[in-house]
Design an enzyme around this catalytic site. Structure first.
Site, PDB file in Angstrom:
ATOM      1  N   SER A   5      -9.492   4.435   0.360  1.00 46.09           N
ATOM      2  CA  SER A   5     -10.611   5.236   0.028  1.00 46.09           C
ATOM      3  C   SER A   5      -9.609   6.405   0.542  1.00 46.09           C
ATOM      4  O   SER A   5     -10.502   7.770  -0.167  1.00 46.09           O
ATOM      5  CB  SER A   5     -11.933   5.244   1.253  1.00 46.09           C
ATOM      6  OG  SER A   5     -11.573   5.275   2.182  1.00 46.09           O
ATOM      7  N   GLY A   6      -8.787   6.584   1.666  1.00 46.67           N
ATOM      8  CA  GLY A   6      -8.088   7.914   1.991  1.00 46.67           C
ATOM      9  C   GLY A   6      -8.743   9.220   2.118  1.00 46.67           C
ATOM     10  O   GLY A   6      -7.964  10.540   2.107  1.00 46.67           O
TER      11      GLY A   6
ATOM     12  N   LYS B  67      -2.189  -1.883  -3.489  1.00 45.20           N
ATOM     13  CA  LYS B  67      -3.094  -0.994  -2.756  1.00 45.20           C
ATOM     14  C   LYS B  67      -2.692   0.103  -3.135  1.00 45.20           C
ATOM     15  O   LYS B  67      -2.842   0.536  -1.731  1.00 45.20           O
ATOM     16  CB  LYS B  67      -3.706  -2.091  -0.693  1.00 45.20           C
ATOM     17  CG  LYS B  67      -4.524  -0.359  -0.886  1.00 45.20           C
ATOM     18  CD  LYS B  67      -4.748  -1.020   0.973  1.00 45.20           C
ATOM     19  CE  LYS B  67      -6.206  -0.157   2.179  1.00 45.20           C
ATOM     20  NZ  LYS B  67      -6.720  -0.357   3.352  1.00 45.20           N
TER      21      LYS B  67
ATOM     22  N   GLU C 299       0.519  -1.349  -0.218  1.00 46.13           N
ATOM     23  CA  GLU C 299      -0.008  -0.050   0.221  1.00 46.13           C
ATOM     24  C   GLU C 299       1.236   1.598   0.131  1.00 46.13           C
ATOM     25  O   GLU C 299       1.254   1.699   1.366  1.00 46.13           O
ATOM     26  CB  GLU C 299      -1.011   0.082   0.969  1.00 46.13           C
ATOM     27  CG  GLU C 299      -1.898   1.318   1.130  1.00 46.13           C
ATOM     28  CD  GLU C 299      -2.822   1.098   2.626  1.00 46.13           C
ATOM     29  OE1 GLU C 299      -2.610   0.315   3.011  1.00 46.13           O
ATOM     30  OE2 GLU C 299      -3.351   2.354   2.224  1.00 46.13           O
TER      31      GLU C 299
HETATM   32  C1  5MM Z   1      -4.944   5.069   4.457  1.00 48.00           C
HETATM   33  O1  5MM Z   1      -5.437   4.054   5.117  1.00 48.00           O
HETATM   34  C2  5MM Z   1      -6.075   2.839   4.792  1.00 48.00           C
HETATM   35  C3  5MM Z   1      -6.921   2.272   4.046  1.00 48.00           C
HETATM   36  O2  5MM Z   1      -8.246   3.695   5.683  1.00 48.00           O
HETATM   37  P1  5MM Z   1      -9.070   4.193   4.392  1.00 48.00           P
HETATM   38  O3  5MM Z   1     -10.181   3.676   2.950  1.00 48.00           O
HETATM   39  O4  5MM Z   1     -10.086   4.917   5.127  1.00 48.00           O
HETATM   40  O5  5MM Z   1      -8.660   5.600   3.040  1.00 48.00           O
HETATM   41  C4  5MM Z   1      -6.031   2.154   6.415  1.00 48.00           C
HETATM   42  O6  5MM Z   1      -6.245   0.127   6.184  1.00 48.00           O
HETATM   43  C5  5MM Z   1      -5.369   3.145   7.307  1.00 48.00           C
HETATM   44  O7  5MM Z   1      -3.506   1.995   7.158  1.00 48.00           O
HETATM   45  C6  5MM Z   1      -5.565   1.986   8.383  1.00 48.00           C
HETATM   46  O8  5MM Z   1      -6.841   2.516   9.112  1.00 48.00           O
HETATM   47  C7  5MM Z   1      -4.587   1.750   9.682  1.00 48.00           C
HETATM   48  O9  5MM Z   1      -3.500   3.437   9.584  1.00 48.00           O
HETATM   49  P2  5MM Z   1      -3.039   3.553  10.824  1.00 48.00           P
HETATM   50  O10 5MM Z   1      -2.265   5.057  11.037  1.00 48.00           O
HETATM   51  O11 5MM Z   1      -4.180   3.453  12.080  1.00 48.00           O
HETATM   52  O12 5MM Z   1      -2.657   2.502  11.166  1.00 48.00           O
END
Ligand code: 5MM
Length: 340
Positions: free
Chosen positions: A261-262, A219, A177
């Protein structure tokens, strides 16, 4: 390493019209989301929230795999069933976020480097014993004046791919990712240029470090204008810029691409994925899926607010978002679904 097992797991993660649910917020991120809604930030509330998600009726109809955090993979439902088992029981493959977060990068003001490689080989072994069949590591790239730097891109890609190689050695499919953040006033074109550079750098490392393309999932971010850019491009323009970028940079042997989704709205995340699957139907070598956190969870979290009485309504909202994204994979999502 069993290559055919890795390949089978990767294919299963993006099979059919389902996607992935990212429910791997670190405690700090989960607490931040809870705090914004006045929900107590304790281990008990995080457990209750994750139980609400995992027990959502019909979740397995829309979701192939769920990414857990270290705390969550060690937790159970109130009846004692480990969350990983509860997911498997409804046909959802459990996965685990293994990075230790994006930290300020030395000598690179405004840029981040993701940590977590120390001891990773042993940690992966432990997570596999707990039932995880895939893992996730996120690198964070910021667009700004003079950034991202070459140093930041190379360092993040190197770490991301060292993680991926260790996952495959442990029999876990790595979700790779590299996230280019939406923050900033840059136009869509700049996000496209940076995303191309990022993907090129990552796949160069994947080749150098002998990661098996068939046994990984990418991702990425969508190619979007910065959040404060005055021109916000249409859904179709975003779809074209995103898939054209991916077609240039992602090898056909990769089985699936599952977007983050970011911070987009839940509806836009569905609409943009839907447009990509319509406009490029039959022209993409990989499955184009979702691995959303906020774009699936946020409406449900806002309904749940920490109260048991809100669980059924929150689960309905969660299922609705998962169902909309499943339709988007087929190119059958439309805004009327939001009122149904
Ligand atoms: C970019 O964040 C990942 C995808 O989430 P969104 O769809 O909300 O953008 C998400 O998997 C993220 O990596 C996790 O929530 C873990 O984030 P943290 O910063 O808490 O390790």
């Amino acid at each position: 390493m069993n290559i055919s097992e890795l390949r089978d797991t990767a294919k299963a993660m993006v099979a059919g019209d389902k996607g992935l649910l990212a429910m791997d917020e670190s405690n700090a991120t989960c607490n931040k989301r809870f705090a914004a809604l006045g929900i107590p930030q304790t281990e008990e509330t995080r457990q209750a929230y994750r139980e609400m998600i995992v027990t959502t009726p019909g979740l397995g109809d829309c979701i192939n795999g769920a990414i857990l955090s270290d705390e969550t993979i060690h937790q159970q439902k109130k009846d004692g069933t480990p969350f990983a088992k509860a997911l498997m029981d409804v046909g959802i493959i459990p996965g685990i976020k293994v990075d230790a977060g994006a930290k300020d990068m030395a000598a690179h003001p405004g840029e981040k480097i993701t940590e977590g490689l120390d001891g990773l080989r042993a940690r992966l072994k432990g997570y596999a014993q707990l039932g995880a069949r895939f893992a996730k590591w996120r690198a964070v790239i910021t667009i700004g004046d003079g950034i991202p730097s070459r140093g930041c891109l190379e360092a993040n890609a190197h770490a991301l791919v060292r993680y991926a190689a260790l996952c495959q050695e442990a029999g876990l499919v790595p979700i790779v990712e590299p996230e280019v953040l939406m923050d900033g006033s840059h136009p869509l074109q700049r996000c496209g240029d940076v995303t191309e550079q990022v993907l090129q750098t990552v796949f160069d490392q994947i080749y150098l470090q002998r990661v098996i393309l068939e046994g990984m999932i990418l991702k990425p971010n969508m190619v979007l204008p910065g959040l404060t850019c005055p021109k916000q491009d249409s859904v179709d323009e975003v779809a074209d810029a995103t898939v054209n970028c991916l077609l240039r940079k992602v090898p056909a042997a990769v089985p699936g691409i599952a977007f983050l989704s970011g911070g987009q709205s839940a509806e836009l995340a569905s609409a943009r994925l839907n447009a990509m699957n319509i406009r490029f139907q039959g022209r993409m070598p990989w499955a184009l899926a979702f691995s959303y956190a906020r774009a699936i969870q946020q409406p449900a979290l806002e309904i749940w607010k920490g109260a048991d009485a809100n669980v059924p309504a929150a689960q309905q909202a969660l299922y609705h978002r998962a169902h909309c994204n499943r339709a988007a994979r087929r190119g059958e999502y439309n805004s009327a679904m939001e009122n149904s």
